[in-house]
Every structure is written in C-alpha cells, then in structure tokens.
Design an enzyme around this catalytic site. Structure first.
Site, mmCIF file in Angstrom:
data_model
loop_
_atom_site.group_PDB
_atom_site.id
_atom_site.type_symbol
_atom_site.label_atom_id
_atom_site.label_comp_id
_atom_site.label_asym_id
_atom_site.label_seq_id
_atom_site.Cartn_x
_atom_site.Cartn_y
_atom_site.Cartn_z
ATOM 1 C CE LYS A 112 -4.395 -1.756 1.662
ATOM 2 N NZ LYS A 112 -5.442 -1.763 2.506
ATOM 3 C CE LYS A 197 -6.770 -8.266 -1.356
ATOM 4 N NZ LYS A 197 -7.157 -7.671 -0.067
ATOM 5 C CE LYS A 200 -14.054 -4.183 1.091
ATOM 6 N NZ LYS A 200 -12.697 -3.924 2.088
HETATM 7 P P1 AMP Z 1 -11.381 -6.495 3.317
HETATM 8 O O1 AMP Z 1 -11.826 -6.482 2.041
HETATM 9 O O2 AMP Z 1 -9.547 -6.254 3.281
HETATM 10 O O3 AMP Z 1 -11.807 -6.144 4.184
HETATM 11 O O4 AMP Z 1 -11.456 -7.967 3.784
HETATM 12 C C1 AMP Z 1 -12.552 -8.822 4.355
HETATM 13 C C2 AMP Z 1 -12.291 -10.012 4.473
HETATM 14 O O5 AMP Z 1 -12.369 -10.735 3.228
HETATM 15 C C3 AMP Z 1 -10.858 -10.472 4.986
HETATM 16 O O6 AMP Z 1 -10.958 -11.782 5.599
HETATM 17 C C4 AMP Z 1 -10.252 -10.946 3.611
HETATM 18 O O7 AMP Z 1 -8.893 -11.874 3.775
HETATM 19 C C5 AMP Z 1 -11.149 -11.442 2.808
HETATM 20 N N1 AMP Z 1 -10.978 -11.338 1.402
HETATM 21 C C6 AMP Z 1 -10.768 -9.992 0.747
HETATM 22 N N2 AMP Z 1 -10.622 -10.279 -0.504
HETATM 23 C C7 AMP Z 1 -10.284 -11.472 -0.860
HETATM 24 C C8 AMP Z 1 -10.124 -12.424 -1.863
HETATM 25 N N3 AMP Z 1 -9.822 -11.660 -3.149
HETATM 26 N N4 AMP Z 1 -10.040 -13.718 -1.859
HETATM 27 C C9 AMP Z 1 -10.148 -14.292 -0.601
HETATM 28 N N5 AMP Z 1 -10.692 -13.472 0.592
HETATM 29 C C10 AMP Z 1 -10.679 -12.138 0.375
#
Ligand code: AMP
Ligand code: TRP
Length: 332
Positions: A112, A197, A200
């Site tokens: 980041k 990955k 979002k």
């Molecule tokens: P975040 O979007 O970073 O707040 O992630 C929320 C949850 O979703 C966390 O447990 C992340 O590890 C999971 N997560 C986010 N993006 C992915 C992805 N592309 N594949 C699998 N898990 C994800």
C-alpha cells in the site's frame, strides 16, 4: 465455548472475494458452532485517503450485506468498530508491545505504500500501525479463531506474536488466537489480472465481481475473464492462474474439487458459462435479502446498536485487565 472474531473494512463495495474468502463461512458455519463477533472495521478505512460520507455509507452497506449473507443477530454479534471504544484503547497498548521493524515487514503495508506513493498521496502513520489495531480487535474479545482470507494470515500471525509477548512480559492476559482459512478460494484473483487479488478498492473494476452486481454484469465480467492461449482446461494455479481462478470460484460455488471440475470441461467457453451461472445463483438470495434490508434501515441500525452494547460488555474486562497488567494506575 470457542469464540470467533472477524471483520471487513468499509473501503469499497464488497466483492466475491470477501464473500468466498470470509463472509460465507461466517454465515454458514462459524456463527453456528461458536460464539461469534463480526465487525465492520471502520477505523481501518481511515488508513488511506478517504471520503467521510462514503465511509459512512459503505459501513451501513457492509453491515446490511453481512446480514443479507445470513448472519443472524440472534446467534452472533454484528457491530461497527468505532462504536466500541475498547478497540482504540487496546490498540495503543499493543503499539507499546510491537516493534517498528515488525510493522514495516507487513506485506500489505509495503504494497500500500507503493500504491499511495504512485498515486502521489502521502502515507498515513495509521497505515503502519494498523496491525496493532487489528490485533486489538481480536485480542479484546479473547477470540480463539479468526476466519479470514489468505491475505490477512500475516496480520493474524503478528497478533499471535503480540499476545504471546504481552502475556510473557506482563502476565497472562490474552487468548492466543489462530487463523482459519477456507479450503478453496482463500485468495480469489482479479478476473482481468489473475496474478493479483480481487480487491475492492482497485481502480479498474472489470475484473472484480461485486456482491451487488446485476446478473448480466456478472456474466459479462466472467465471460471476459483473462485466461491463456493454451487449449484444454487444466487446474495449474502457477502456470495457468486465470483458468485456475475460474475453477476455484466454480468449486467454491458447487463444492466439487477444482481438479475434478477441470475434467468436465474441454473449452473455456463452457467453463465460463457455468461459472457465471453458478455465481449469479449463489448471489441471488443475498441480493434479494439486501434489497429488503435496504428498505428498512431502522432494522440494521437496531442490530448495530444491540451488537455494540454486547461487544462493549465483552471487551471491557479484558482491556481493563490489560491496562492494569501493563502498569497503568487504575482509576479509583
Ligand atoms: P477486506 O476487504 O480487506 O476488508 O477483507 C475482508 C475479508 O475478506 C478478509 O478476511 C479478507 O481476507 C477477505 N478477502 C478479501 N479479498 C479477498 C479475496 N480476493 N479472496 C479471498 N478472501 C478475500
Ligand atoms: N485487516 C482486515 C482486512 O483488511 C480487516 C480486519 C480488521 C480484521 N480487524 C480484523 C479481520 C480483525 C479479522 C479480525 O481484511
């Protein structure tokens, strides 16, 4: 009873990666077998440049999507991080246990920093200290398990180190948690860049399936997914990441092994058609329920209010104990 804690950041619309990697398991398994807390971690959304109104909007939307995915407020606690002061209170103590070096070694921090700098943005100090806040989220509740996608495993490892170090120095205060990863789709990849990955907050959205995408949009994104020029469908994640990603998504929807699924297909077209259909059907009930919940914001607010009260009562004694253990004079 086992206790589970996990969270999602309101930094963008939730994706299929969030669902397959984390939220679906929380709803289908975790909440039924353990005392579970699921949190919209809004303080974490302030670590990069942000728009206040958007964070507010996305926080409510994330809560509503978690409920639409099946989290049952009678059976688990759903709340917003900033509604419970104990997270920030404990985070400071953990900053006093963590080292500058271990924070700088976090992969997500390094990635980041590069992203912020290439966008000409300054790097917020909170981006560096973020894992201490994440550790506080988990340790305040004495969570045994942390169900997350693979990208968060390093942060949970650091949380374990901080808990062990604190316990050793100041006396046993924290439960040492462990990460739990999904067996398939632990890292859903971007459909346009299957070496990265599905995240979002990426700029280009063509490779990201959002939970609220219309069926036609989902179908278009899957149909245009980058594969490779080799013929035949095989599950080879390092050699053929695009096809492997589609097989993992389909596997996660159908429960069949990616390698077994690969044998059923000899063309990308058929694989993409079935994957798109499976994702559309997987998300349909969630989208319907989300539309109902959106029409009733008072319900979601009520759930978050009750959730915060429950969370506060759980976290307070542990955080107070940590304040005493580390040497701070208790108020009289
Ligand atoms: P975040 O979007 O970073 O707040 O992630 C929320 C949850 O979703 C966390 O447990 C992340 O590890 C999971 N997560 C986010 N993006 C992915 C992805 N592309 N594949 C699998 N898990 C994800
Ligand atoms: N850092 C996590 C992410 O980016 C979100 C998060 C914050 C979290 N606190 C947590 C996940 C505690 C699990 C437990 O996805």
């Amino acid at each position: 009873m086992t206790r589970i804690f996990s969270g999602v950041k309101p930094t963008g619309h939730l994706t299929l990666g969030n669902y397959l990697g984390a939220i679906r398991r929380w709803a289908d398994e975790d909440q039924h077998r353990a005392e579970s807390l699921f949190c919209v971690v809004d303080l974490h959304a302030l670590t990069m440049e942000h728009d206040p109104a958007r964070v507010r909007r996305l926080s409510r939307q994330a809560a509503s999507l978690m409920l639409a995915a099946g989290l049952d407020p009678q059976g688990c606690t759903v709340f917003v991080q900033s509604h419970v002061d104990e997270h920030a209170r404990l985070s400071y103590l953990l900053e006093c246990v963590a080292t500058d070096g271990e924070m700088r070694r976090m992969i997500q921090y390094k990635e980041k920093v590069v992203r912020a700098q290439s966008a000409g943005q300054s790097v917020r100090l909170s981006l560096l200290t973020y894992p201490a806040l994440m550790a506080a989220d988990i340790l305040a509740y004495g969570a045994d398990e942390v169900p997350v996608g693979e990208d968060q495993a390093q942060h949970v490892e650091l949380t374990r180190d901080l808990a062990e170090r604190f316990n050793l120095r100041y006396g046993r205060t924290f439960v040492v948690p462990r990460v739990t990863l999904p067996t398939v789709a632990a890292r859903v990849m971007d459909l346009q860049d299957p070496t990265g990955k599905m995240g979002k907050s990426h700029d280009s959205t063509a490779g990201i399936i959002y939970l609220l995408d219309e069926p036609a949009v989902i179908t278009k994104k899957v149909t245009r997914a980058v594969t490779d020029s080799a013929s035949g469908v095989e599950y080879e994640p390092s050699e053929r990441p695009g096809v492997a990603n589609l097989l993992e998504i389909l596997s996660s929807c159908t429960g069949k092994e990616p390698r077994t699924l690969a044998e059923d297909y000899d063309s990308y077209g058929a694989l993409k058609r079935d994957t798109a259909e499976a994702v559309v059907e997987l998300l349909r009930p969630l989208q319907t329920r989300h539309a109902e919940l959106s029409a009733d914001p008072g319900y979601v607010d009520g759930v978050l209010k009750d959730g915060a009260a429950r969370a506060r009562a759980l976290a307070r004694p542990t955080v107070d104990a940590a304040y005493r253990a580390i040497g701070l004079l208790p108020p009289t």
